[in-house]
Design a protein around this motif. Structure first.
Motif, PDB file in Angstrom:
ATOM      1  N   ASN A 135       0.823  -1.204   0.000  1.00  0.00           N
ATOM      2  CA  ASN A 135       0.000   0.000   0.000  1.00  0.00           C
ATOM      3  C   ASN A 135       0.863   1.262   0.000  1.00  0.00           C
ATOM      4  O   ASN A 135       0.551   2.248  -0.676  1.00  0.00           O
ATOM      5  CB  ASN A 135      -0.923   0.006   1.217  1.00  0.00           C
ATOM      6  CG  ASN A 135      -1.796   1.235   1.265  1.00  0.00           C
ATOM      7  OD1 ASN A 135      -2.727   1.385   0.481  1.00  0.00           O
ATOM      8  ND2 ASN A 135      -1.499   2.148   2.183  1.00  0.00           N
ATOM      9  N   GLU A 136       1.965   1.236   0.739  1.00  0.00           N
ATOM     10  CA  GLU A 136       2.851   2.394   0.786  1.00  0.00           C
ATOM     11  C   GLU A 136       3.501   2.648  -0.578  1.00  0.00           C
ATOM     12  O   GLU A 136       3.661   3.799  -1.000  1.00  0.00           O
ATOM     13  CB  GLU A 136       3.924   2.212   1.856  1.00  0.00           C
ATOM     14  CG  GLU A 136       4.951   3.323   1.929  1.00  0.00           C
ATOM     15  CD  GLU A 136       4.361   4.693   2.214  1.00  0.00           C
ATOM     16  OE1 GLU A 136       5.022   5.703   1.865  1.00  0.00           O
ATOM     17  OE2 GLU A 136       3.243   4.778   2.775  1.00  0.00           O
ATOM     18  N   ILE A 137       3.869   1.577  -1.275  1.00  0.00           N
ATOM     19  CA  ILE A 137       4.434   1.729  -2.616  1.00  0.00           C
ATOM     20  C   ILE A 137       3.412   2.374  -3.551  1.00  0.00           C
ATOM     21  O   ILE A 137       3.739   3.264  -4.344  1.00  0.00           O
ATOM     22  CB  ILE A 137       4.896   0.371  -3.163  1.00  0.00           C
ATOM     23  CG1 ILE A 137       6.093  -0.142  -2.352  1.00  0.00           C
ATOM     24  CG2 ILE A 137       5.258   0.466  -4.648  1.00  0.00           C
ATOM     25  CD1 ILE A 137       6.484  -1.570  -2.658  1.00  0.00           C
ATOM     26  N   ILE A 138       2.158   1.946  -3.439  1.00  0.00           N
ATOM     27  CA  ILE A 138       1.096   2.527  -4.278  1.00  0.00           C
ATOM     28  C   ILE A 138       0.885   3.994  -3.921  1.00  0.00           C
ATOM     29  O   ILE A 138       0.790   4.853  -4.803  1.00  0.00           O
ATOM     30  CB  ILE A 138      -0.211   1.726  -4.108  1.00  0.00           C
ATOM     31  CG1 ILE A 138      -0.033   0.299  -4.642  1.00  0.00           C
ATOM     32  CG2 ILE A 138      -1.375   2.429  -4.808  1.00  0.00           C
ATOM     33  CD1 ILE A 138      -1.165  -0.650  -4.271  1.00  0.00           C
ATOM     34  N   SER A 249      10.427   5.976   0.620  1.00  0.00           N
ATOM     35  CA  SER A 249       9.121   6.163   1.272  1.00  0.00           C
ATOM     36  C   SER A 249       8.786   4.975   2.163  1.00  0.00           C
ATOM     37  O   SER A 249       8.255   5.139   3.269  1.00  0.00           O
ATOM     38  CB  SER A 249       8.021   6.358   0.222  1.00  0.00           C
ATOM     39  OG  SER A 249       8.154   7.604  -0.440  1.00  0.00           O
ATOM     40  N   VAL A 250       9.086   3.769   1.690  1.00  0.00           N
ATOM     41  CA  VAL A 250       8.846   2.576   2.501  1.00  0.00           C
ATOM     42  C   VAL A 250       9.745   2.589   3.740  1.00  0.00           C
ATOM     43  O   VAL A 250       9.301   2.283   4.852  1.00  0.00           O
ATOM     44  CB  VAL A 250       9.069   1.298   1.673  1.00  0.00           C
ATOM     45  CG1 VAL A 250       9.065   0.064   2.581  1.00  0.00           C
ATOM     46  CG2 VAL A 250       7.990   1.157   0.603  1.00  0.00           C
ATOM     47  N   LEU A 251      11.017   2.950   3.553  1.00  0.00           N
ATOM     48  CA  LEU A 251      11.926   3.023   4.697  1.00  0.00           C
ATOM     49  C   LEU A 251      11.428   4.009   5.749  1.00  0.00           C
ATOM     50  O   LEU A 251      11.522   3.761   6.950  1.00  0.00           O
ATOM     51  CB  LEU A 251      13.321   3.445   4.224  1.00  0.00           C
ATOM     52  CG  LEU A 251      14.177   2.354   3.579  1.00  0.00           C
ATOM     53  CD1 LEU A 251      15.426   2.968   2.957  1.00  0.00           C
ATOM     54  CD2 LEU A 251      14.561   1.295   4.604  1.00  0.00           C
ATOM     55  N   LYS A 252      10.872   5.108   5.289  1.00  0.00           N
ATOM     56  CA  LYS A 252      10.408   6.150   6.199  1.00  0.00           C
ATOM     57  C   LYS A 252       9.110   5.781   6.905  1.00  0.00           C
ATOM     58  O   LYS A 252       8.953   6.022   8.115  1.00  0.00           O
ATOM     59  CB  LYS A 252      10.211   7.460   5.421  1.00  0.00           C
ATOM     60  CG  LYS A 252       9.674   8.609   6.261  1.00  0.00           C
ATOM     61  CD  LYS A 252       9.456   9.851   5.414  1.00  0.00           C
ATOM     62  CE  LYS A 252       8.835  10.983   6.233  1.00  0.00           C
ATOM     63  NZ  LYS A 252       8.574  12.184   5.389  1.00  0.00           N
ATOM     64  N   ASN A 253       8.187   5.169   6.181  1.00  0.00           N
ATOM     65  CA  ASN A 253       6.828   4.997   6.691  1.00  0.00           C
ATOM     66  C   ASN A 253       6.461   3.568   7.099  1.00  0.00           C
ATOM     67  O   ASN A 253       5.369   3.348   7.622  1.00  0.00           O
ATOM     68  CB  ASN A 253       5.822   5.489   5.640  1.00  0.00           C
ATOM     69  CG  ASN A 253       5.989   6.966   5.354  1.00  0.00           C
ATOM     70  OD1 ASN A 253       6.144   7.767   6.267  1.00  0.00           O
ATOM     71  ND2 ASN A 253       5.983   7.333   4.076  1.00  0.00           N
ATOM     72  N   LEU A 268      18.517  -1.394   1.536  1.00  0.00           N
ATOM     73  CA  LEU A 268      17.544  -0.479   0.929  1.00  0.00           C
ATOM     74  C   LEU A 268      17.981   0.979   1.062  1.00  0.00           C
ATOM     75  O   LEU A 268      17.686   1.805   0.195  1.00  0.00           O
ATOM     76  CB  LEU A 268      16.167  -0.677   1.567  1.00  0.00           C
ATOM     77  CG  LEU A 268      15.519  -2.057   1.388  1.00  0.00           C
ATOM     78  CD1 LEU A 268      14.192  -2.099   2.123  1.00  0.00           C
ATOM     79  CD2 LEU A 268      15.327  -2.384  -0.089  1.00  0.00           C
ATOM     80  N   GLU A 269      18.672   1.300   2.143  1.00  0.00           N
ATOM     81  CA  GLU A 269      19.110   2.681   2.356  1.00  0.00           C
ATOM     82  C   GLU A 269      20.064   3.144   1.263  1.00  0.00           C
ATOM     83  O   GLU A 269      20.191   4.337   0.991  1.00  0.00           O
ATOM     84  CB  GLU A 269      19.781   2.801   3.734  1.00  0.00           C
ATOM     85  CG  GLU A 269      18.783   2.711   4.890  1.00  0.00           C
ATOM     86  CD  GLU A 269      19.440   2.377   6.209  1.00  0.00           C
ATOM     87  OE1 GLU A 269      20.702   2.284   6.247  1.00  0.00           O
ATOM     88  OE2 GLU A 269      18.715   2.191   7.211  1.00  0.00           O
ATOM     89  N   TRP A 409      10.916  -7.633  -3.695  1.00  0.00           N
ATOM     90  CA  TRP A 409      12.283  -7.143  -3.485  1.00  0.00           C
ATOM     91  C   TRP A 409      12.381  -6.266  -2.230  1.00  0.00           C
ATOM     92  O   TRP A 409      13.238  -6.478  -1.372  1.00  0.00           O
ATOM     93  CB  TRP A 409      12.748  -6.375  -4.725  1.00  0.00           C
ATOM     94  CG  TRP A 409      13.943  -5.499  -4.476  1.00  0.00           C
ATOM     95  CD1 TRP A 409      15.097  -5.854  -3.842  1.00  0.00           C
ATOM     96  CD2 TRP A 409      14.067  -4.119  -4.826  1.00  0.00           C
ATOM     97  NE1 TRP A 409      15.954  -4.771  -3.792  1.00  0.00           N
ATOM     98  CE2 TRP A 409      15.356  -3.705  -4.386  1.00  0.00           C
ATOM     99  CE3 TRP A 409      13.242  -3.208  -5.485  1.00  0.00           C
ATOM    100  CZ2 TRP A 409      15.814  -2.399  -4.575  1.00  0.00           C
ATOM    101  CZ3 TRP A 409      13.705  -1.918  -5.682  1.00  0.00           C
ATOM    102  CH2 TRP A 409      14.968  -1.517  -5.232  1.00  0.00           C
ATOM    103  N   ILE A 410      11.500  -5.295  -2.104  1.00  0.00           N
ATOM    104  CA  ILE A 410      11.604  -4.344  -0.994  1.00  0.00           C
ATOM    105  C   ILE A 410      11.336  -5.025   0.349  1.00  0.00           C
ATOM    106  O   ILE A 410      11.981  -4.715   1.360  1.00  0.00           O
ATOM    107  CB  ILE A 410      10.655  -3.154  -1.220  1.00  0.00           C
ATOM    108  CG1 ILE A 410      11.139  -2.317  -2.430  1.00  0.00           C
ATOM    109  CG2 ILE A 410      10.579  -2.254   0.016  1.00  0.00           C
ATOM    110  CD1 ILE A 410      10.226  -1.169  -2.807  1.00  0.00           C
TER     111      ILE A 410
END
Length: 431
Positions: A135-138, A249-253, A268-269, A409-410
């Motif tokens: 959902n965050e990726i979307i 965005s995924v790393l942050k949220n 990922l960073e 992957w993420i």
């Protein structure tokens, strides 16, 4: 009394609140019961102390079964021992519906069993975390494209022609005509780009490819972008900026979700633009150096080849300029070579394979007609597409990102079947 969701608990520390939830699991130690609660927004522990509640409430805490639904009333407190950081000191339990003999118990289950029960497997912590990341990726996708001035366009799912040939399409009848389930919205996006400049789409695509690998689904979701007056290299810049944006965005949220999934976030960073780029020719040389003597120039890469190339880098890598013979008809020829086209596949690290395919598109009318004929396609079916090369043709480029492979992957998930709510596989269309 305020009714809140679990995710909003940090805003209500010290307050008595009401939460609607399901019982994911529980344990007790005589005079205290610990209820693992979930409500879709998150998971939290609820603590029931016998001395602080009525007999009825404590009896309910001890007897309620897994996945029963309930309202819980209690005080929100901080809890530094949990990754969430909060828990609920329960004062009252109101049972909504009791569940009996819930099939997925806190033990190991086989994959086929879990897939047969996908409709309830989604409730588990790991599956919940994967869906939150998806959902965050979307969400970040819409944010990125809107911020870059793209307009969203919705291509049709039923089409009368095939963007990349007809070998892997689902055929159906459209009244008295033949039709296909879309394998890409690209051709329609190209038309939209001639009207709106920069456009993107997000929708389902279908491939009738009889593949059983961990990277393949029969039905999956694709994010596609198309840009008028953009040449090949400019498109690559958009692609790498987009991928870096969604990863960050995924790393942050989604910190809690990535932690629950055991994802090594240091990998990922590092995902920041620009990404390395190598040509197909260089990729062939690299594979030969790594001992892959089976692959010859002119052949497409398989999963082992893509993985070997990706292992050479710590970021996604673009492989550019593939041979004409293994790419679709619409790709623009290289200006200095007639054997390769201006295209690129973006290969994700850690063995997840291609996540983006893109190219500059042909915009010369006669060349487009020639390529359609060479690929054995019906020119009449593509007459509308040829109009794009006839009326105000411009250089333009685009790409498509496969959502499920990107989620895999993420998140670090092994198989794409866990990255979509209800996967469609070669031998699975249930539930």
């Amino acid at each position: 009394m305020k009714k809140i969701s679990i995710q909003d608990m940090p805003k209500h520390v010290g307050e008595t609140v009401k939460i609607g939830a399901w019982l994911a699991n529980k344990r007790s130690s005589g005079k205290i019961a610990f209820l693992q609660l979930r409500d879709g927004s998150g998971f939290v522990q609820g603590v029931v102390v016998k001395a602080n509640v009525s007999e009825e409430t404590f009896a309910a805490a001890k007897s309620i079964s897994q996945e029963s639904s309930l309202y819980v009333i209690g005080e929100v407190t901080e809890d530094t021992r949990s990754s969430f950081g909060y828990e609920l000191q329960i004062q009252e339990i109101q049972v909504v519906s009791e569940a009996h003999d819930y099939p997925i118990t806190p033990k190991e289950h086989g994959v086929e069993f879990l897939m047969d029960h996908r409709h309830i497997w989604l409730r588990s912590k790991k599956q919940h975390a994967i869906m939150v990341v998806r959902n965050e990726i979307i969400r970040a996708t819409y944010e990125f494209f809107n911020g870059e001035g793209f307009k969203k366009v919705d291509p049709p799912i039923l089409t009368g022609s095939a963007p990349e040939g007809t070998s892997e399409l689902f055929h159906t009848k459209y009244f008295d005509q033949d039709a296909f389930l879309s394998q890409s919205g690209q051709l329609y996006l190209e038309a939209a780009a001639m009207a709106l400049g920069k456009v993107f789409s997000f929708g389902p695509t279908f491939r009738a490819e009889k593949s059983k690998t961990r990277r393949h689904l029969i039905e999956f979701w694709m994010i596609e972008g198309e840009m008028a007056f953009y040449e090949h290299d400019e498109s690559l810049e958009v692609q790498e900026q987009y991928v870096a944006y969604i990863v960050q965005s995924v790393l942050k949220n989604c910190k809690l979700e990535l932690e629950l999934l055991g994802r090594d976030t240091t990998k990922l960073e590092n995902i920041q633009a620009p990404f390395p780029r190598i040509s197909y020719d260089e990729a062939i040389e690299l594979l030969h150096e790594k001992g892959f003597d089976d692959i010859q120039w002119g052949e497409d890469f398989g999963a082992p080849h893509e993985t070997a190339i990706a292992e050479h880098y710590d970021k996604p890598v673009f492989i550019t300029c593939y041979p004409v013979g293994i790419k679709p008809f619409y790709m623009q020829p290289h200006p200095e070579r007639n054997d390769v086209v201006l295209c690129a596949d973006l290969i994700a690290p850690e063995g997840y394979g291609e996540i983006i395919g893109g190219s500059e598109r042909i915009y010369d009318y006669e060349l487009m007609k020639q390529r359609i004929a060479e690929h054995g396609l019906d020119e009449e079916a593509y007459a509308w597409y040829l109009d794009l090369s006839k009326y105000g043709a411009v250089p333009h480029s685009g790409f498509g990102l496969g959502l499920e492979r990107t989620v895999a992957w993420i998140t670090g998930v092994e198989h794409v079947r866990e990255t979509i709510p209800f996967p469609r596989l070669l031998n699975r269309i249930y539930p």
